[in-house]
Design a protein around this motif. Structure first.
Motif, short mmCIF file in Angstrom:
data_model
loop_
_atom_site.label_atom_id
_atom_site.label_comp_id
_atom_site.label_asym_id
_atom_site.label_seq_id
_atom_site.Cartn_x
_atom_site.Cartn_y
_atom_site.Cartn_z
N ASN A 7 -34.68 -41.25 9.57
CA ASN A 7 -33.74 -40.63 10.50
C ASN A 7 -33.22 -39.31 9.95
N ASN A 55 -33.37 -35.61 11.65
CA ASN A 55 -32.20 -34.77 11.90
C ASN A 55 -32.37 -33.39 11.30
N PHE A 115 -34.73 -31.46 13.68
CA PHE A 115 -34.21 -30.91 14.95
C PHE A 115 -33.21 -29.79 14.67
N THR A 146 -26.87 -35.54 27.03
CA THR A 146 -28.06 -36.36 27.25
C THR A 146 -29.28 -35.44 27.31
N PRO A 161 -29.19 -40.32 25.24
CA PRO A 161 -28.49 -39.24 24.57
C PRO A 161 -29.45 -38.39 23.76
N ARG A 162 -29.06 -37.14 23.53
CA ARG A 162 -29.93 -36.26 22.76
C ARG A 162 -29.70 -36.45 21.27
N ARG A 163 -30.55 -35.84 20.48
CA ARG A 163 -30.47 -35.88 19.03
C ARG A 163 -30.59 -37.30 18.48
N TYR A 164 -31.42 -38.10 19.16
CA TYR A 164 -31.63 -39.47 18.73
C TYR A 164 -32.98 -39.59 18.02
N ALA A 165 -32.94 -40.02 16.77
CA ALA A 165 -34.18 -40.25 16.05
C ALA A 165 -34.84 -41.53 16.53
N GLU A 166 -34.02 -42.50 16.91
CA GLU A 166 -34.55 -43.75 17.43
C GLU A 166 -33.89 -44.00 18.78
N LEU A 175 -33.65 -46.68 22.55
CA LEU A 175 -33.88 -48.00 23.11
C LEU A 175 -35.26 -48.06 23.75
N TYR A 206 -20.06 -43.10 25.20
CA TYR A 206 -20.77 -42.85 26.46
C TYR A 206 -21.16 -44.17 27.08
N THR A 257 -22.68 -40.01 21.52
CA THR A 257 -23.35 -38.84 22.07
C THR A 257 -23.08 -37.56 21.29
N TYR A 313 -23.45 -35.72 17.85
CA TYR A 313 -24.22 -35.90 16.63
C TYR A 313 -23.30 -36.11 15.43
N THR A 361 -26.79 -39.17 9.81
CA THR A 361 -28.04 -39.91 9.71
C THR A 361 -28.13 -41.08 10.68
N HIS A 403 -26.71 -41.54 13.52
CA HIS A 403 -26.26 -41.22 14.88
C HIS A 403 -26.95 -42.07 15.94
N SER A 404 -28.27 -42.13 15.87
CA SER A 404 -28.98 -42.81 16.96
C SER A 404 -28.89 -44.32 16.84
N ASN A 405 -28.38 -44.81 15.73
CA ASN A 405 -28.22 -46.27 15.60
C ASN A 405 -26.80 -46.70 15.93
#
Lengths: 536, 92, 316, 196
Positions: free
Chosen positions: A70, A74, A77, A383, A450-455, A457, C147, C180, C182, C185, C187-189
């Motif tokens: 991840n 980051n 991007f 998003t 959402p944006r900036r997501y490495a992983e 759903l 969000y 939402t 950033y 590291t 963030h998306s989890n």
């Protein structure tokens, strides 16, 4: 296509390119050479930024982290955003094509301050070297550097701030140079209403560069000061305000999207009449709308912050202003479309890219109101909808305009013609690839990714795969185009002075132009869009 | 290009004296507690001083409309960033 | 106008946002087909036919009436859209009377939930259906976001400030919460759930002490219970069981292994070490990992910690 | 708006271009300080008490003295430019030399003020008022330094005999910049030292 007018100097060899050796470039005061240096530099960063984009798309093939961690994602991007924004899209058209063509367009021998112009390039170079130096501890803050994360991050934020400060300085000095050039060095008879629309776009752009850039400069200084001296403007534990950083950042970074788009709009306004053999429709409306966009662009920065906890009044004001800045953009689109009416249109590569600009920009523009309206903004902000909207306007807009300009002026800049067939193949790949990549992102955004997501759903998987496939097609198109440029440079057919039979002044110079641009300063007696017959 | 004259030297010195006097006034006023008016007075005096410097020292007085435009233009944007930011921070 | 979009709106408010969305889409669609249609139509119709006579185009340079109209009409349209968007937004921001308040504090990379009666939870908010809920949002370290896509709302979470967000959940169900803004590291989890229960179920749940651990019944094996708690408490946001490492060390094979610590020492990961690492993670930080894990002392009672440790022991 | 000419050779165009360039540059400078003034206003409104207490720790006599120093230096520049317009290069050098000297005095006083603050354990990180104080005066100080450099360059040009009654653009332009540096201080002084 033999000489259209006797005025034209025929290309006699290599023009401004005659002198050889690195010193003839590094110390040149010739605006054309400086412009060319910017074009090379920014194109390289465009390609590097593109590689990062492809790596991001690659990782997003699967919902879980597969190829990179991840953190690496980051970093990628952040680098993609920061390089594309600061090292490619802001300088590419203004400093690259602008430097090359402003003096040629207005009938001058050079910009007002040639030494300052060279200094701007080297300040820019220092800036990107510092930014490259910051890669020892690569940034993972996103290109927006929101505090407090950027103030705490272990990455080399301080170094990068300095680099961006230098880039900003270069941008200011270039803008200043252009403003003075356009005011003071127009050829005799070149009144404001005879200026090519590219110049109107560049003038508006320069105003933004001069007014807005210092604010982001000082913002990055404050960020650096926060990290070095513990200054607390943006630090909530010291009573500071993280949202203030966003105000400062967007006071620059919103107007700067017009720094990106206005020159591209200028290019489109040049290309459309030439390839439709029609005068531009609504010259004054296009010219003044550039200025209106530039000034109005300063009133809307808050629309990046509707969910940042701003006051309700600020939200309402910024939303309203945002909608108003949409009107002059719409006017331009209508005018371009009307220019096509009853024309005699041909579809060489510059025209294809110019039409693509309009097509994609309409999509980008019409998705703007979703983000400008408060209630839907609250839903869609941060998003993939924003990512898609941004890329439709900036890549579909600015980059297509840039490519239109490169194809349009390639014969003038290099003295050689491009292979039209290869150019069309590249265009087709880019057009298809772009839409597959980015239209999918609108759907992802509406579905809530959402944006900036490495992983992400698993329910977002299908769209992400489609988008990645699109990005591969897009990349293939860009590669074919680059190959075409290199081939054209090496063995393109010699270009006549005016291959497109255009009327603006740069086509009266040789291809490539002599160092002095014109044998003698031209006398201007009419506007550059006198195509067609008055009573047709 | 206007050439230097005795008149411009005298004007320069007159402005200089005015600036000194205004500095003295603003320092003296600051010792009197006027509440919020301290700020208003201080800013007013500063603006008068700044205008003197711009008009006479920087010759704005005799400049073309173009230069006037470039001198006043940034002030609009200064007001803009101030008001825009305050419209948020004061009313949260 | 519920459910206008393909994915369900979870509240009346969301329905209004969707209606606005559809309105903009219809207006935008009209202009899309108008402008793109004209663009393509002109490009095709007026393509060059006679190469040698292409300067015989009409020299049209403008049309004041047309230009006036296409300034006026977009101006009116955008003002209408603005007004509608602003109204929906304003109504959305004013909370209904008698809202349940839930405090949510974000930190890297989890949401800590605190109910008015003192109950706490991690990454899971439970509320009864049919009653308005007001979230009081704050952040402990950096900016985060909150969000709720099903409710069409989001709000940033800002350190040193409290922002609010309000929803009226009508239907029971489990709704996704995303970060939402950033935030680093993980963030998306940084995911959480809003679980809307029927009022009756909610009552029962509160009476049982309002803990997540309890729906498995009294005879639930410790290991099963531990696994459930582990996934509910947000542990997996930072610790993968296996595969690519996230922020912290992977969990499989941890028990019994030798763990190098910051400062050069090392320790064997026995039950006591695992327990301590949950309730007091800053005490022994594993070498090479950031010291960012929050304490679970308040949000995970000793029984639950025991269950988690038992589960970890099974991950060989 | 003057008629465009397109020629570089014309000295009148070059002078007008340089002047427009400097004014455009000053527009940039206004916004550079503008962001900091905005931060000042935001925090002053939010924490009036802190500003009232903290600003009293600054020495307003030293601040006033520095104001006088800068105003005097501005007058020196005016007289210097006037001198070269009359062709008196040596006089220009003397006046600009005096300006640089006064700028040096200004910086020394500034240094003494900073040193006293550090001595009392006051740093930029101490609180928001001093964050703003150090950032604003520090940025202004850098401008003073740059101005000293620019003025020195003009003196060198003059010593090489490059300036005369018919060509004095560098002197005039550096003067504009220097007056602007003075103008910024005219606002900084009351905002930081006098009103809290």
């Amino acid at each position: 296509m033999e000489g259209v007018g006797r005025m034209e100097a025929e290309g006699n060899g290599r023009g401004y390119l005659s002198e050889r050796g690195w010193k003839s470039w590094a110390f040149t005061l010739d605006h054309k050479r400086i412009g060319a240096m910017y074009l090379w530099t920014t194109t390289v960063f465009f390609l590097i930024g593109g590689v990062f984009a492809l790596l991001l798309r690659l990782e997003l093939l699967s919902p879980q982290a597969r190829y990179f961690s991840n953190h690496t994602y980051n970093v990628f991007f952040t680098l993609h955003g920061a390089m594309m924004i600061f090292l490619f899209i802001i300088p590419a058209i203004p400093s690259g094509l602008g430097n090359f063509f402003i003096p040629l367009h207005i009938g001058a021998r050079d910009v007002a301050f040639p030494r300052l112009n060279l200094a701007s390039y080297w300040v820019f170079a220092a800036g990107f070297l510092v930014i490259i130096g910051s890669l020892v501890a690569p940034m993972d803050t996103g290109w927006t550097f929101y505090t407090p994360y950027s103030a705490k991050s272990a990455a080399a934020v301080t170094t990068l701030s300095l680099g961006i400060f230098l880039i900003g300085m270069s941008s200011i000095l270039t803008g200043l140079n252009f403003i003075v050039t356009i005011h003071k060095l127009r050829a005799p008879g070149m009144t404001w209403h005879r200026l090519p629309l590219f110049i109107w776009g560049m003038y508006s752009t320069s105003i933004i560069q001069v007014i807005a850039t210092p604010v982001v400069g000082v913002t990055f200084l404050l960020l650096a000061a926060e990290r070095i001296f513990g200054v607390g403007f943006f630090d909530p534990t010291k009573g500071g305000d993280p949202v203030l950083f966003q105000h400062f950042f967007w006071f620059y970074s919103h107007p700067v999207v017009y720094v990106m788009i206005l020159p591209a709009m200028g290019i489109v306004s040049e290309v459309i009449p030439v390839f439709s053999r029609k005068p531009i429709f609504g010259y004054k409306a296009i010219a003044y709308s550039s200025v209106a966009i530039a000034l109005g662009g300063f009133l809307v920065w808050g629309h990046h912050m509707f969910t940042s906890g701003m006051s309700p009044l600020a939200n309402a004001i910024f939303s309203l202003m945002t909608f108003f800045v949409a009107v002059p953009t719409a006017v331009k689109v209508f005018n371009w479309t009307a220019t096509l009416y009853r024309g005699s249109i041909t579809f060489e590569a510059p025209m294809l890219y110019a039409l693509t600009f309009i097509f994609l920009f309409i999509v980008g523009g019409l998705t703007g109101p979703f983000l400008g309206a408060l209630a839907t903004n609250v839903q869609l902000h941060d998003t993939y909808f924003v990512v898609a909207h941004f890329h439709y306007t900036m890549m579909g807009g600015t980059v297509m305009g840039f490519l239109a300009g490169l194809h349009y002026w390639f014969p003038k800049m290099t003295g050689r013609m491009l292979n039209e067939k290869v150019a069309r193949v590249a265009w087709a790949l880019i057009f298809v690839g772009f839409n597959v990549t980015f239209f999918t992102m609108f759907i992802l955004g509406v579905r809530g990714m959402p944006r900036r997501y490495a992983e992400y759903l698993p329910k977002f998987h299908t769209e992400n795969v489609i988008s990645t496939i699109g990005s591969a097609v897009l990349a293939a198109g860009i590669l074919v185009m680059c190959w075409n440029f290199l081939q054209g440079l090496r063995k393109g057919a010699p270009a006549p002075a005016n291959p497109w039979r255009a009327l603006s002044l740069e086509w009266r110079a040789a291809s490539p132009p002599e160092t002095e641009n014109f044998p003698e300063i031209p006398l201007v007696t009419e506007w550059p869009y006198g195509y067609g017959t008055p009573k047709g | 290009m206007a050439h230097g004259t005795g008149h411009s030297r005298r004007a320069g010195i007159a402005v200089f004296v005015a600036l000194l006097l205004l500095t003295a006034v603003t320092v003296l006023v600051s010792y009197v507690d006027l509440g919020l008016w301290n700020t208003v007075v201080a800013l007013l005096i500063a603006s008068v001083k700044a205008s003197l410097v711009a008009l006479f020292f920087m010759h704005l007085k005799g400049e073309s409309r173009l230069v006037w435009g470039f001198a006043l233009f940034p002030i609009v944007f200064l007001a803009l960033i101030l008001l825009g930011t305050l419209s948020d921070t004061m009313l949260r | 106008m519920d459910n206008v979009l393909a994915f369900g709106a979870a509240s009346g408010q969301a329905g209004r946002v969707d209606a606005l969305f559809v309105m903009i889409a219809v207006i935008g669609g009209f202009f899309f087909f108008l402008t793109q249609g004209l663009l393509i139509y002109f490009a095709v119709k007026y393509r060059r036919r006679l190469p040698d006579r292409d300067n015989e185009t009409p020299a049209i340079t403008g049309n004041p009436l047309l230009e006036f109209l296409w300034i006026l009409i977009p101006s009116i349209v955008v003002v209408v859209i603005f007004y509608y968007g602003w109204r929906v937004y304003t109504d959305q921001r004013i909370p209904a009377a008698g809202a349940t308040e839930v405090h949510v504090t974000a930190r890297q990379w989890m949401y800590e939930i605190r109910y008015p009666d003192g109950r706490t939870a991690i990454n899971e908010i439970r509320v009864p259906a049919g009653k308005p809920v007001k979230f009081l949002l704050s952040a402990a370290d950096v900016l985060h976001g909150f969000y709720l896509p099903d409710f069409r709302v989001k709000m940033d979470m800002i350190p040193g400030r409290v922002t609010t967000l309000w929803v009226q959940p009508d239907r029971p169900g489990s709704y996704q919460i995303f970060c939402t803004v950033y935030c680093g590291t993980g963030h998306s989890n940084m995911l959480a759930k809003l679980i809307v229960m029927s009022p009756h179920e909610y009552e029962e749940w509160v009476e049982h002490g309002g803990r997540e651990g309890d729906e498995g019944g009294e005879h639930e094996p410790l290991v099963v219970r531990g696994e459930r708690i582990l996934s509910n408490a947000g542990c997996l946001n930072c610790h993968a069981v296996e595969g690519k490492e996230k922020i912290g060390p992977n969990l499989r094979g941890l028990h019994g292994s030798k763990v190098p610590l910051e400062g050069g020492k090392s320790v064997t990961a026995d039950e006591e070490y695992l327990r301590e690492s949950i309730v007091d993670p800053g005490e022994k930080v594993v070498k090479g990992y950031p010291n960012v894990m929050p304490t679970y002392k308040a949000s995970m009672p000793p029984d639950d910690v025991r269950a988690v440790v038992e589960y970890l022991k099974t991950l060989k | 708006m003057s008629d465009p000419s397109g020629e570089h050779g014309d000295p009148a165009v070059a002078f007008e271009s340089a002047k427009l360039g400097v004014w455009t540059f000053l527009a940039t400078e206004v916004l550079l300080f503008g962001a900091l003034f905005t931060a000042y206003t935001v925090f002053r409104i939010r924490y009036p008490e802190m500003f009232r207490v903290e600003h009293a720790k600054l020495d307003r006599v030293l601040g006033a003295a520095n104001t006088v120093v800068l105003i005097t230096s501005s007058l020196m520049v005016v007289l210097g430019v006037d001198a070269i317009k009359r062709g008196k290069a040596r006089l220009l050098e003397a006046y600009f030399g005096a300006t640089i000297l006064l700028a040096g005095v200004f910086l020394c006083v500034k240094y003494a003020e900073y040193a006293a603050k550090f001595h009392h354990g006051i740093y930029p990180r101490t609180n928001l008022f001093f964050s703003i104080y150090f950032m604003l005066t520090g940025l202004h100080g850098i401008h003073v330094l740059l101005g000293m450099g620019v003025l020195s360059y003009v003196i060198i040009l003059s010593r090489r005999g490059r300036l005369s009654a018919s060509y004095y653009t560098p002197a005039e332009m550096s003067g504009l910049y220097w007056h602007f540096v003075d103008l910024v201080w005219i606002y900084l002084f009351p905002l930081l030292y006098l009103v809290g």
